[in-house]
Design a protein around this motif. Structure first.
Motif, mmCIF file in Angstrom:
data_model
loop_
_atom_site.group_PDB
_atom_site.id
_atom_site.type_symbol
_atom_site.label_atom_id
_atom_site.label_comp_id
_atom_site.label_asym_id
_atom_site.label_seq_id
_atom_site.Cartn_x
_atom_site.Cartn_y
_atom_site.Cartn_z
ATOM 1 N N LEU A 1 -7.478 -4.993 -1.152
ATOM 2 C CA LEU A 1 -7.362 -3.770 -0.344
ATOM 3 C C LEU A 1 -7.067 -4.099 1.117
ATOM 4 C CD1 LEU A 1 -10.271 -1.688 -1.878
ATOM 5 C CD2 LEU A 1 -7.876 -1.006 -1.824
ATOM 6 N N ASN A 2 -7.590 -5.199 1.622
ATOM 7 C CA ASN A 2 -7.368 -5.581 3.016
ATOM 8 C C ASN A 2 -6.120 -6.438 3.213
ATOM 9 O OD1 ASN A 2 -9.618 -4.378 4.372
ATOM 10 N ND2 ASN A 2 -10.953 -5.896 3.425
ATOM 11 N N SER A 3 -5.355 -6.676 2.149
ATOM 12 C CA SER A 3 -4.217 -7.584 2.250
ATOM 13 C C SER A 3 -3.098 -6.982 3.092
ATOM 14 C CB SER A 3 -3.691 -7.924 0.852
ATOM 15 O OG SER A 3 -3.177 -6.771 0.222
ATOM 16 N N ALA B 1 -0.734 -3.241 3.100
ATOM 17 C CA ALA B 1 -0.507 -2.445 4.311
ATOM 18 C C ALA B 1 0.982 -2.242 4.553
ATOM 19 C CB ALA B 1 -1.162 -3.134 5.505
ATOM 20 N N VAL B 2 1.789 -3.285 4.309
ATOM 21 C CA VAL B 2 3.244 -3.154 4.507
ATOM 22 C C VAL B 2 3.832 -2.157 3.509
ATOM 23 C CG1 VAL B 2 5.422 -4.409 4.345
ATOM 24 C CG2 VAL B 2 3.477 -5.438 5.525
ATOM 25 N N ALA C 1 0.270 -3.177 10.957
ATOM 26 C CA ALA C 1 -0.839 -3.646 11.787
ATOM 27 C C ALA C 1 -1.784 -2.500 12.138
ATOM 28 C CB ALA C 1 -0.296 -4.296 13.052
ATOM 29 N N LYS C 2 -1.229 -1.317 12.388
ATOM 30 C CA LYS C 2 -2.086 -0.167 12.669
ATOM 31 C C LYS C 2 -2.922 0.209 11.450
ATOM 32 C CE LYS C 2 -2.004 4.689 14.005
ATOM 33 N NZ LYS C 2 -1.174 5.875 14.313
ATOM 34 N N ILE C 3 -2.318 0.140 10.258
ATOM 35 C CA ILE C 3 -3.073 0.456 9.037
ATOM 36 C C ILE C 3 -4.177 -0.569 8.824
ATOM 37 C CG2 ILE C 3 -2.905 0.599 6.526
ATOM 38 C CD1 ILE C 3 -0.121 1.762 6.862
ATOM 39 N N VAL D 1 -2.668 8.326 4.586
ATOM 40 C CA VAL D 1 -2.581 6.863 4.526
ATOM 41 C C VAL D 1 -3.536 6.317 3.468
ATOM 42 C CG1 VAL D 1 -3.016 4.738 5.815
ATOM 43 C CG2 VAL D 1 -1.799 6.630 6.893
ATOM 44 N N LEU D 2 -4.740 6.875 3.396
ATOM 45 C CA LEU D 2 -5.723 6.366 2.440
ATOM 46 C C LEU D 2 -5.295 6.632 1.001
ATOM 47 C CD1 LEU D 2 -8.395 4.906 2.255
ATOM 48 C CD2 LEU D 2 -9.572 7.099 2.347
ATOM 49 N N ASN D 3 -4.710 7.784 0.736
ATOM 50 C CA ASN D 3 -4.226 8.083 -0.623
ATOM 51 C C ASN D 3 -3.103 7.125 -1.031
ATOM 52 O OD1 ASN D 3 -5.786 10.193 -1.694
ATOM 53 N ND2 ASN D 3 -4.756 11.696 -0.397
#
Length: 613
Positions: free
Chosen positions: A94-96, A100-101, A126-128, A158-160
Motif C-alpha cells: 500500500l505504501n509502495s 502511488a504512481v 509524491a503528494k499521494i 484518491v483513497l478509492n
C-alpha cells in the motif's frame, strides 16, 4: 581533609542548584514561554485545514503462489511469524511508490496539483505518498488506511483509486496471473515430450507382448513356472494312460487268441470301417427335386473318429482354460494370446468338420462318458484319453517353448524399455504438476481483483472529515517548546557552562570543611550598608572625620563590618564549645584568588574582635 576533598564529587544537578538556576534565569524562561504561546496561537488560527478519508481492509490470509512454486498459506499455525510478515508486506504494498504512481496516472497530475504550473506524475505521486498513512495493530489482521488532503473532494477519490489498484497489485505480487503464458508453454512442452516417449515405448511393449515391464516380467515368470508344472503333470498322466492302454491291448490279444481267428470286415468304398452306406431312393418321374439336392448319407463314426474327436475336445478344453489365464495378464496383442487363439480356431474347425461328417459323434462320446464308471475298461475310451493326453502334452510343450522365447525377447528389450519407462514416469509426473499449476494460473488470471476471497474492504473510503491531529500536535509542541527551551537554556548557562561556586553549600560539599559564613560578591558602586555599631562612638566619629567618602574596613559604615561581626560571634562560640581559654589566639585569614578581599576582611575582623576586649 585532603582525602575528604578528593573523595567528594557532588553532582551539580541537585534540587537546590536547579531551583537557583530557574530563579536566576526566570526572565528568559518567561520570555521564551510567551513566544512559544504566541507561535502556537498563530498556528492554531492560521493553519490551513486538512481533510482525511479513512478505509479498513481485512486480510484473512495471504497466499504466496507463483507459476512454479508451491502454495504457502499464511493461515498455517506453524507459520505464524511468516503470516505476520506477510500482513506487514501488504502494508508495504500500500505504501509502495508504484501504487502511488498508478493512482496519480488515473486521477491526473493537474487535479492533484491544481496550483502547480507544470504538474508532473512524479510530483503527484509524491503528494499521494506524503498524505497516505497505513497502520496495523499488533496481533490484528485489519489494515487502517487513511489519506489526507486540503481538498475535501479529493481525499476519498484518491483513497478509492488507491485501494482498487492495490487489489490488482496484490495479484501481481502474490499470484501467478502473469505467469499463465509461461506455465502454458511449459505444459505443452512437457506434454509433447511425454507423447514422444509413449510413441517410442508402445512398439517395444507390443513386440514384447506386455503392458509394463514390471508386471510383464512377473507374469512371464509365473507363466513359465506354471507351464513347466503343467508339462510335468501332463507327461506323468500320459505315461500312466499309455501303460493302461498297453495293458488293455495285451488283455484283448490274449482273449482273441483263446477264442479263435476273427473275421475282419472289409473296408467299404468310403474307407471307413464299421459303417454302412444306404442307397439313396430313386426319384419318381414327376418329382421336381434336382439331383444336386440328394440327401447326404449319414456315416457312423468308427473308433478312429471317436478317438480323434475326443482328443479334439480335450485339447479345446485345455486351450480355453489357458485363454482365460492369458487374457487376465496380457493384452490381445500378446504373442501367446494370439497363438492360443489360432490353435483354438484350428481345433474348432476340425471339430465342426467331424461333427458334420459324423453327426453321431457327440452322442457317442456322451455314451462312452456315461459308461466310464463301469468296472470293465473301455478300450476305445482309454485310447481316446491317451490321444488327448498326447495332444495336451504337445500343446503344453509348444506353449512352454513360446513362453521361453518371449522371455528371451523381453530380456533383449528390457534395458530400452526400462529407460523409456523411467523417462515416461518422470515426464508424466512433470506433466501432472504443470497441469495442476496451469489450472491455478488460469483461475488467477480470471480472478476479479475486487472479489478476492482472502482480502476484503471492511470499510470503503469514508467521506472527508476535518483532521486537526497535525495542527494540534504542532500547537502543543510550540506551546510546550517555549517553556522547554527556556528551562534548557537556564540549565545550560547555570549548571553546564558556569561551573563557579555560587553558594556556601557548594563550598562545604566540594572542600569538606565547615563554613562559618558566606559573603556575597558586592558591586563596588552599590550603596554602603548601614553601620551596625553606634555611630556616636569616638572611633566612628574619628573615622568619618578623616575619610568622608570611602569608609575604612574598621569603620562601622563599611559593608564588611556586619559579616566581620558575625564571624567574630561564631568564633567566640567555637572557642567556648571547645574550651579554648588560652591567650593569645591566632586566627588566620587568606584568599585563593586575586582581589578576593582578604585584607578588607582581616581589617574588619580585627576591628570587631577589638571591641570585645
Amino acid at each position: 581533609m585532603s582525602e575528604a576533598i578528593a573523595q567528594s564529587h557532588p553532582s551539580v544537578f541537585n534540587f537546590s542548584n536547579i531551583l537557583r538556576a530557574l530563579f536566576k534565569h526566570k526572565g528568559k524562561i518567561l520570555l521564551l514561554t510567551l513566544l512559544g504561546l504566541l507561535a502556537a496561537a498563530g498556528v492554531y488560527f492560521f493553519y490551513p485545514p486538512v481533510y482525511v478519508s479513512q478505509a479498513k481492509l481485512l486480510v484473512r490470509y495471504v497466499i504466496e503462489r507463483s507459476g512454479v512454486d508451491p502454495t504457502i498459506d499464511s493461515t498455517d499455525t506453524r507459520n505464524r511469524e511468516t503470516a505476520a510478515n506477510a500482513i506487514n508486506s501488504e502494508a508495504e504494498i500500500l505504501n509502495s511508490w508504484d501504487l502511488a504512481v498508478q493512482t496519480a496516472d488515473v486521477i491526473g497530475p493537474k487535479k492533484l496539483l491544481p496550483r502547480a504550473k507544470n504538474p508532473t506524475a512524479a510530483a503527484a505521486a509524491a503528494k499521494i505518498s506524503s498524505g497516505l498513512n497505513v497502520t496495523l495493530h499488533k496481533g490484528d489482521n485489519i489494515l487502517f488506511v487513511s489519506y489526507r488532503d486540503r481538498d475535501p473532494e479529493l481525499a476519498p477519490l484518491v483513497l478509492n483509486e488507491l485501494i482498487t489498484h492495490y487489489f490488482i497489485k496484490h495479484l501481481e505480487v502474490h499470484r501467478s496471473a502473469g505467469a499463465f503464458d509461461f506455465v502454458t508453454q511449459q505444459t505443452d512442452q512437457v506434454r509433447a515430450q511425454l507423447n514422444q516417449t509413449e510413441d517410442a515405448l508402445r512398439p517395444l511393449r507390443e513386440k514384447a507382448g506386455i503392458i509394463s515391464l514390471s508386471s510383464g516380467t512377473t507374469a512371464l515368470q509365473d507363466e513359465l513356472t506354471k507351464t513347466e508344472d503343467l508339462v510335468h503333470d501332463s507327461e506323468a498322466a500320459l505315461a500312466e494312460q499309455g501303460a493302461r492302454v498297453q495293458q488293455i491291448d495285451t488283455a484283448a490279444a490274449r482273449k482273441a487268441n483263446s477264442s479263435g481267428p476273427s473275421v475282419t470286415p472289409k473296408a467299404t468304398p468310403a474307407g471307413i470301417a464299421g459303417t454302412s452306406v444306404k442307397a439313396a431312393p430313386a426319384l419318381s418321374p414327376g418329382s421336381s427335386a434336382q439331383p444336386a439336392a440328394t440327401a447326404i448319407p449319414k456315416l457312423k463314426a468308427s473308433n478312429a473318429e471317436i478317438l480323434q474327436y475326443q482328443s479334439l475336445l480335450s485339447q479345446l478344453q485345455q486351450l480355453h482354460k489357458t485363454e482365460t489365464g492369458l487374457e487376465s495378464r496380457y493384452t490381445s496383442a500378446n504373442e501367446l494370446v494370439q497363438t492360443n487363439q489360432r490353435q483354438i480356431a484350428e481345433l474348432e474347425k476340425k471339430r465342426r468338420d467331424l461333427e458334420a461328417a459324423f453327426p453321431d459323434l457327440p452322442d457317442t462320446i456322451r455314451g462312452l462318458s456315461g459308461r466310464s464308471g463301469d468296472k470293465e475298461l473301455n478300450p476305445a475310451l482309454e485310447k481316446a484319453n491317451l490321444a488327448g493326453l498326447k495332444a495336451k502334452t504337445a500343446a503344453l510343450k509348444a506353449r512352454l517353448h513360446d513362453v521361453k522365447e518371449q522371455i528371451n525377447q523381453l530380456s533383449e528389450l528390457r534395458p530400452r524399455i526400462a529407460e523409456l519407462e523411467r523417462k515416461e514416469e518422470l515426464e508424466e509426473a512433470n506433466y501432472k504438476y504443470f497441469q495442476a499449476t496451469l489450472e491455478k494460473a488460469r483461475i488467477d488470471e480470471a480472478l476479479d481483483p475486487s472479489k478476492m476471497p482472502n482480502i476484503s474492504a471492511v470499510q470503503k473510503a469514508s467521506p472527508s472529515s476535518l483532521d486537526t491531529t497535525s495542527r494540534n500536535r504542532i500547537v502543543g509542541g510550540l506551546a510546550a517548546g517555549g517553556l522547554a527551551v527556556g528551562v534548557a537554556i537556564s540549565f545550560l548557562l547555570e549548571l553546564v557552562l558556569n561551573r563557579t561556586v555560587k553558594a556556601g553549600s557548594e563550598l562545604e560539599s566540594h572542600l569538606g570543611i565547615p563554613l562559618l559564613l558566606s559573603i556575597p560578591r558586592r558591586n563596588p558602586k552599590a550603596r554602603a550598608l548601614p553601620a551596625s555599631t553606634d555611630p556616636s562612638s569616638p572611633k566612628a566619629l574619628a573615622t568619618s572625620a578623616t575619610n568622608g567618602t570611602h569608609p575604612a574596613p574598621w569603620d562601622s559604615g563599611h559593608f564588611i563590618r556586619p559579616y566581620a561581626e558575625a564571624i567574630r560571634d561564631r568564633l567566640n562560640l567555637y572557642f567556648e564549645r571547645h574550651q579554648m581559654t588560652h591567650k593569645p589566639k591566632l586566627v588566620g585569614v587568606t584568599g585563593l584568588s586575586q582581589g578576593a578581599g582578604t585584607s578588607t576582611l582581616a581589617a574588619g575582623l580585627a576591628a570587631a574582635l577589638s571591641e570585645v576586649g
